[in-house]
Motif scaffolding. Structure first.
Motif, mmCIF file in Angstrom:
data_model
loop_
_atom_site.group_PDB
_atom_site.id
_atom_site.type_symbol
_atom_site.label_atom_id
_atom_site.label_comp_id
_atom_site.label_asym_id
_atom_site.label_seq_id
_atom_site.Cartn_x
_atom_site.Cartn_y
_atom_site.Cartn_z
ATOM 1 N N ARG A 39 0.789 -1.143 -0.180
ATOM 2 C CA ARG A 39 -0.013 -0.175 0.155
ATOM 3 C C ARG A 39 0.800 1.275 0.122
ATOM 4 N N MET A 40 2.224 1.120 0.880
ATOM 5 C CA MET A 40 3.174 2.286 0.680
ATOM 6 C C MET A 40 3.463 2.828 -0.508
ATOM 7 N N LYS A 41 3.981 1.589 -1.090
ATOM 8 C CA LYS A 41 4.422 1.773 -2.503
ATOM 9 C C LYS A 41 3.662 2.544 -3.473
ATOM 10 N N ILE A 42 2.396 2.018 -3.384
ATOM 11 C CA ILE A 42 1.288 2.557 -4.467
ATOM 12 C C ILE A 42 1.011 4.077 -4.399
ATOM 13 N N ALA A 43 0.914 4.199 -2.815
ATOM 14 C CA ALA A 43 0.664 5.608 -2.157
ATOM 15 C C ALA A 43 1.922 6.704 -2.601
ATOM 16 N N GLU A 44 2.993 6.148 -2.517
ATOM 17 C CA GLU A 44 4.223 6.788 -3.048
ATOM 18 C C GLU A 44 3.957 7.374 -4.750
ATOM 19 N N LEU A 45 3.786 6.331 -5.277
ATOM 20 C CA LEU A 45 3.541 6.807 -6.731
ATOM 21 C C LEU A 45 2.469 7.482 -7.072
ATOM 22 N N LYS A 46 1.224 7.294 -6.305
ATOM 23 C CA LYS A 46 0.211 8.259 -6.608
ATOM 24 C C LYS A 46 0.609 9.855 -6.157
#
Length: 112
Positions: A39-46
């Motif tokens: 979830r943190m990886k996706i949040a960083e990209l967003k």
């Protein structure tokens, strides 16, 4: 790092820094079972994409309110805040004072 030249500071190389790379989690938060690393990886990209979009809006506003052509094509003048160009805060204050007149349509000239 890849490229034609060797790294300038090899002591600062830490490896793959991309989201999900081996050095993505320098604080070892992923060791906690309640921490959702995916979830943190996706949040960083967003968040990075949102930051890029906000920078595009910032630059578009500067061109639209300070150039002689609101879209910047073939413009003779370009925003220079040193020379007194209006920034986003001044544009926002103008819009709050008179929202009917000070908006995007004023600068594009489409509905004048």
């Amino acid at each position: 790092r890849t490229g034609l030249t060797a790294p300038g500071f090899p002591e600062l190389e830490v490896g793959d820094l991309h989201p999900g790379g081996s050095h993505f989690d320098p604080l070892n938060l992923a060791e906690n079972p309640s921490f959702d690393l995916d979830r943190m990886k996706i949040a960083e990209l967003k968040h990075a994409r949102l930051a890029m979009l906000s920078w595009l809006g910032y630059m578009s506003q500067a061109v639209a309110t300070n150039c002689d052509n609101p879209f910047g094509f073939g413009s003779e003048t370009w925003p220079s805040y040193i020379e007194g160009a209006k920034g986003p805060y001044a544009n926002w204050l103008d819009h709050c004072a008179d929202p009917i007149t000070e908006n995007v349509w004023k600068y594009t000239g489409l509905f004048q």
